[in-house]
Design a protein around this motif. Structure first.
Motif, PDB file in Angstrom:
ATOM      1  N   LEU A 191     -20.756  42.917 -32.830  1.00  8.06           N
ATOM      2  CA  LEU A 191     -19.509  43.447 -32.284  1.00  8.06           C
ATOM      3  C   LEU A 191     -18.404  43.515 -33.335  1.00  8.06           C
ATOM      4  CD1 LEU A 191     -19.376  41.534 -28.860  1.00  8.06           C
ATOM      5  CD2 LEU A 191     -20.527  43.687 -29.413  1.00  8.06           C
ATOM      6  N   ALA A 192     -18.741  43.253 -34.601  1.00  9.15           N
ATOM      7  CA  ALA A 192     -17.729  43.172 -35.653  1.00  9.15           C
ATOM      8  C   ALA A 192     -16.909  44.451 -35.779  1.00  9.15           C
ATOM      9  CB  ALA A 192     -18.392  42.835 -36.987  1.00  9.15           C
ATOM     10  N   ASP A 193     -17.533  45.596 -35.588  1.00  7.60           N
ATOM     11  CA  ASP A 193     -16.831  46.873 -35.748  1.00  7.60           C
ATOM     12  C   ASP A 193     -16.405  47.486 -34.418  1.00  7.60           C
ATOM     13  OD1 ASP A 193     -17.125  46.800 -38.536  1.00  7.60           O
ATOM     14  OD2 ASP A 193     -19.137  47.661 -38.412  1.00  7.60           O
ATOM     15  N   GLU A 194     -16.568  46.742 -33.322  1.00  3.59           N
ATOM     16  CA  GLU A 194     -16.235  47.270 -32.003  1.00  3.59           C
ATOM     17  C   GLU A 194     -14.773  46.959 -31.630  1.00  3.59           C
ATOM     18  OE1 GLU A 194     -18.276  49.094 -30.246  1.00  3.59           O
ATOM     19  OE2 GLU A 194     -20.026  48.798 -31.536  1.00  3.59           O
ATOM     20  N   THR A 195     -14.204  47.797 -30.790  1.00  4.40           N
ATOM     21  CA  THR A 195     -12.902  47.480 -30.200  1.00  4.40           C
ATOM     22  C   THR A 195     -13.149  46.685 -28.915  1.00  4.40           C
ATOM     23  OG1 THR A 195     -12.897  49.605 -29.028  1.00  4.40           O
ATOM     24  CG2 THR A 195     -11.793  49.516 -31.157  1.00  4.40           C
ATOM     25  N   LEU A 196     -12.409  45.604 -28.751  1.00  3.20           N
ATOM     26  CA  LEU A 196     -12.662  44.683 -27.643  1.00  3.20           C
ATOM     27  C   LEU A 196     -11.547  44.751 -26.592  1.00  3.20           C
ATOM     28  CD1 LEU A 196     -13.923  41.429 -29.421  1.00  3.20           C
ATOM     29  CD2 LEU A 196     -15.272  43.179 -28.274  1.00  3.20           C
ATOM     30  N   VAL A 197     -11.979  44.653 -25.334  1.00  5.03           N
ATOM     31  CA  VAL A 197     -11.074  44.470 -24.208  1.00  5.03           C
ATOM     32  C   VAL A 197     -11.181  43.005 -23.807  1.00  5.03           C
ATOM     33  CG1 VAL A 197     -10.458  45.166 -21.875  1.00  5.03           C
ATOM     34  CG2 VAL A 197     -11.490  46.832 -23.439  1.00  5.03           C
ATOM     35  N   MET A 198     -10.103  42.244 -23.955  1.00  4.06           N
ATOM     36  CA  MET A 198     -10.153  40.796 -23.736  1.00  4.06           C
ATOM     37  C   MET A 198      -9.292  40.390 -22.543  1.00  4.06           C
ATOM     38  SD  MET A 198     -11.876  38.976 -26.214  1.00  4.06           S
ATOM     39  CE  MET A 198     -10.990  37.549 -26.819  1.00  4.06           C
ATOM     40  N   ALA A 199      -9.681  39.295 -21.901  1.00  4.72           N
ATOM     41  CA  ALA A 199      -8.800  38.671 -20.916  1.00  4.72           C
ATOM     42  C   ALA A 199      -7.577  38.150 -21.650  1.00  4.72           C
ATOM     43  CB  ALA A 199      -9.533  37.540 -20.203  1.00  4.72           C
ATOM     44  N   SER A 200      -6.402  38.411 -21.127  1.00  3.53           N
ATOM     45  CA  SER A 200      -5.157  38.108 -21.818  1.00  3.53           C
ATOM     46  C   SER A 200      -5.028  36.625 -22.157  1.00  3.53           C
ATOM     47  CB  SER A 200      -3.967  38.529 -20.946  1.00  3.53           C
ATOM     48  OG  SER A 200      -2.762  38.092 -21.497  1.00  3.53           O
ATOM     49  N   ARG A 201      -4.438  36.364 -23.296  1.00  3.28           N
ATOM     50  CA  ARG A 201      -4.185  34.971 -23.688  1.00  3.28           C
ATOM     51  C   ARG A 201      -3.205  34.312 -22.721  1.00  3.28           C
ATOM     52  NH1 ARG A 201      -1.601  31.155 -26.733  1.00  3.28           N
ATOM     53  NH2 ARG A 201      -3.002  29.858 -28.008  1.00  3.28           N
ATOM     54  N   ASP A 202      -2.327  35.097 -22.104  1.00  2.00           N
ATOM     55  CA  ASP A 202      -1.388  34.547 -21.134  1.00  2.00           C
ATOM     56  C   ASP A 202      -2.110  33.999 -19.905  1.00  2.00           C
ATOM     57  OD1 ASP A 202       0.730  35.257 -22.741  1.00  2.00           O
ATOM     58  OD2 ASP A 202       1.065  37.167 -21.736  1.00  2.00           O
ATOM     59  N   VAL A 203      -3.259  34.574 -19.581  1.00  2.00           N
ATOM     60  CA  VAL A 203      -4.023  34.133 -18.416  1.00  2.00           C
ATOM     61  C   VAL A 203      -4.688  32.796 -18.686  1.00  2.00           C
ATOM     62  CG1 VAL A 203      -6.005  34.659 -16.942  1.00  2.00           C
ATOM     63  CG2 VAL A 203      -4.407  36.471 -17.575  1.00  2.00           C
ATOM     64  N   SER A 204      -5.341  32.670 -19.833  1.00  2.00           N
ATOM     65  CA  SER A 204      -6.034  31.427 -20.179  1.00  2.00           C
ATOM     66  C   SER A 204      -6.063  31.276 -21.690  1.00  2.00           C
ATOM     67  CB  SER A 204      -7.457  31.433 -19.605  1.00  2.00           C
ATOM     68  OG  SER A 204      -8.135  30.240 -19.960  1.00  2.00           O
ATOM     69  N   PRO A 205      -5.057  30.613 -22.264  1.00  2.00           N
ATOM     70  CA  PRO A 205      -5.007  30.461 -23.720  1.00  2.00           C
ATOM     71  C   PRO A 205      -6.240  29.783 -24.309  1.00  2.00           C
ATOM     72  CG  PRO A 205      -2.921  29.816 -22.725  1.00  2.00           C
ATOM     73  CD  PRO A 205      -3.891  30.015 -21.602  1.00  2.00           C
ATOM     74  N   VAL A 206      -6.742  28.745 -23.625  1.00  2.00           N
ATOM     75  CA  VAL A 206      -7.908  28.019 -24.157  1.00  2.00           C
ATOM     76  C   VAL A 206      -9.126  28.931 -24.213  1.00  2.00           C
ATOM     77  CG1 VAL A 206      -9.512  26.113 -23.730  1.00  2.00           C
ATOM     78  CG2 VAL A 206      -7.057  25.788 -23.374  1.00  2.00           C
ATOM     79  N   TYR A 207      -9.361  29.702 -23.148  1.00  2.00           N
ATOM     80  CA  TYR A 207     -10.509  30.613 -23.092  1.00  2.00           C
ATOM     81  C   TYR A 207     -10.377  31.704 -24.151  1.00  2.00           C
ATOM     82  CZ  TYR A 207     -13.781  33.972 -20.969  1.00  2.00           C
ATOM     83  OH  TYR A 207     -14.807  34.857 -20.747  1.00  2.00           O
ATOM     84  N   PHE A 208      -9.182  32.279 -24.277  1.00  2.00           N
ATOM     85  CA  PHE A 208      -8.945  33.336 -25.261  1.00  2.00           C
ATOM     86  C   PHE A 208      -9.198  32.810 -26.670  1.00  2.00           C
ATOM     87  CE2 PHE A 208      -6.293  35.656 -28.237  1.00  2.00           C
ATOM     88  CZ  PHE A 208      -6.438  36.982 -27.850  1.00  2.00           C
ATOM     89  N   ASP A 209      -8.621  31.652 -26.991  1.00  2.00           N
ATOM     90  CA  ASP A 209      -8.778  31.097 -28.335  1.00  2.00           C
ATOM     91  C   ASP A 209     -10.228  30.727 -28.621  1.00  2.00           C
ATOM     92  OD1 ASP A 209      -6.074  31.419 -28.649  1.00  2.00           O
ATOM     93  OD2 ASP A 209      -5.579  29.306 -28.314  1.00  2.00           O
ATOM     94  N   LEU A 211     -12.936  32.301 -27.464  1.00  2.00           N
ATOM     95  CA  LEU A 211     -13.675  33.525 -27.767  1.00  2.00           C
ATOM     96  C   LEU A 211     -13.334  34.052 -29.159  1.00  2.00           C
ATOM     97  CD1 LEU A 211     -13.617  35.505 -24.391  1.00  2.00           C
ATOM     98  CD2 LEU A 211     -15.334  33.907 -25.257  1.00  2.00           C
ATOM     99  N   VAL A 212     -12.057  34.005 -29.516  1.00  2.00           N
ATOM    100  CA  VAL A 212     -11.664  34.436 -30.859  1.00  2.00           C
ATOM    101  C   VAL A 212     -12.331  33.544 -31.909  1.00  2.00           C
ATOM    102  CG1 VAL A 212      -9.725  34.626 -32.469  1.00  2.00           C
ATOM    103  CG2 VAL A 212      -9.492  35.471 -30.123  1.00  2.00           C
ATOM    104  N   GLY A 213     -12.392  32.243 -31.627  1.00  2.00           N
ATOM    105  CA  GLY A 213     -13.053  31.311 -32.543  1.00  2.00           C
ATOM    106  C   GLY A 213     -14.532  31.601 -32.702  1.00  2.00           C
ATOM    107  N   LEU A 214     -15.189  31.982 -31.598  1.00  2.00           N
ATOM    108  CA  LEU A 214     -16.602  32.353 -31.663  1.00  2.00           C
ATOM    109  C   LEU A 214     -16.808  33.552 -32.587  1.00  2.00           C
ATOM    110  CD1 LEU A 214     -17.877  32.082 -27.968  1.00  2.00           C
ATOM    111  CD2 LEU A 214     -18.487  30.612 -29.886  1.00  2.00           C
ATOM    112  N   CYS A 215     -15.936  34.535 -32.447  1.00  2.00           N
ATOM    113  CA  CYS A 215     -16.048  35.734 -33.287  1.00  2.00           C
ATOM    114  C   CYS A 215     -15.864  35.385 -34.758  1.00  2.00           C
ATOM    115  CB  CYS A 215     -15.018  36.778 -32.861  1.00  2.00           C
ATOM    116  SG  CYS A 215     -15.286  37.478 -31.211  1.00  2.00           S
TER     117      CYS A 215
END
Length: 300
Positions: A191-209, A211-215
């Motif tokens: 997925l390195a070259d893909e554009t991503l649709v993510m759940a907003s960081r405002d909704v769940s900062p821990v979950y967002f961070d 997923l970003v860490g996994l990438c």
């Protein structure tokens, strides 16, 4: 002393604000338009502000009307809860437990939990409200709900506690004509070259961070084009050709025909539902449902 006249006027104001039209609001309320107009005018006179601008297109809120609308909506919700509590008391019921839940939790986790709770507490009325995960913490802090079932992790604040209830394998939602759609499972680095649709960081900062860490651990910084408020919206954006999304694997059951959901390989699991409550309210009904949740938790 309760001002019942003001309460009625605020209720009428809310109806007109929602319909943006006096005629439609009057029809929905089962009354003629002239009395509705007169009572809104009386409310405006008592508040000394204009709440609507009238035109052939309907009724538009003024700045003052827009300013009071959120408070009136909350007041109306509290009145509905009070009315329900009164009816239940008259009917001999012992109380009301209000649960706020995200859509996915209402499909999987909540029904068996309510069924068992009702077996143990047949005289308790369970009232369900649909919420976004972002709404859970403020609704609990305000006392609008007693319990929340949402995608929550990490520190929720000094007074709130939570228990994870369900976790799922993480997957990729992508258009069915995408080159990666031919794979049974997808590596995150693909997925390195893909554009991503993510759940907003405002909704769940821990979950967002997380997923970003996994990438980043897979060697790339995610190209996040859209941040949205729910998993269902992520899939909808993918359906509209706005990118790909990391979602729970169960979303494959709800995805439209032009979207495929493929699991990640190696396997990654994420918490999809947690139960949260306000520890300072000392509500025996909340304690009872939390005990049941602990027993039914799918996470060791």
């Amino acid at each position: 002393m309760i001002n019942f006249r003001l309460i009625r006027h605020l209720w009428l104001f809310l109806a007109v604000a929602e319909d943006q039209n006096f005629s439609r609001a009057a029809k929905r309320l089962g009354m003629s338009q002239p009395p509705l107009t007169e009572q809104i005018q009386a409310l405006e006179q008592s508040l000394r502000v204009q709440l609507f601008t009238r035109s052939r297109r309907g009724a538009q809120l003024t700045a003052a009307g827009s300013a009071i609308l959120p408070a009136v909506r909350k007041f109306a919700e509290q009145l509905e809860r009070l009315e329900l509590a009164v009816h239940e008391a008259v009917a001999g019921h012992a109380g009301v437990l209000t649960i706020g839940a995200i859509t996915s939790a209402m499909i999987d986790v909540l029904p068996p939990l309510i069924e068992r709770f009702k077996q143990d507490h047949p005289l308790i009325t369970v009232s369900i409200r649909e919420i976004d995960s972002a709404d859970a913490v403020p609704a609990l802090e305000a006392g609008d709900i007693d319990v929340a079932l949402a995608r929550l992790e990490g520190n929720l604040g000094r007074h709130l506690q939570s228990i994870p209830l369900a976790e799922e394998r993480l997957a990729v939602a992508l258009p069915n004509d995408h080159p990666l759609a031919a794979h049974e499972a997808i590596g995150l680095s693909a997925l390195a070259d893909e554009t991503l649709v993510m759940a907003s960081r405002d909704v769940s900062p821990v979950y967002f961070d997380y997923l970003v860490g996994l990438c980043k651990a897979s060697g790339f910084a995610p190209r996040i084009v859209h941040q949205v408020r729910s998993v269902a919206t992520q899939v909808a954006f993918v359906s509209c050709g706005q990118g790909v999304a990391l979602v729970p694997a169960s979303m494959g059951k709800l995805a439209p025909n032009n979207v495929l959901v493929r699991p990640l390989d190696p396997e990654v699991k994420v918490v999809t539902t947690a139960i949260a409550w306000h520890a300072g309210h000392n509500n025996p009904l909340v304690e009872a449902v939390i005990d049941l949740a602990r027993q039914r938790s799918a996470i060791a």
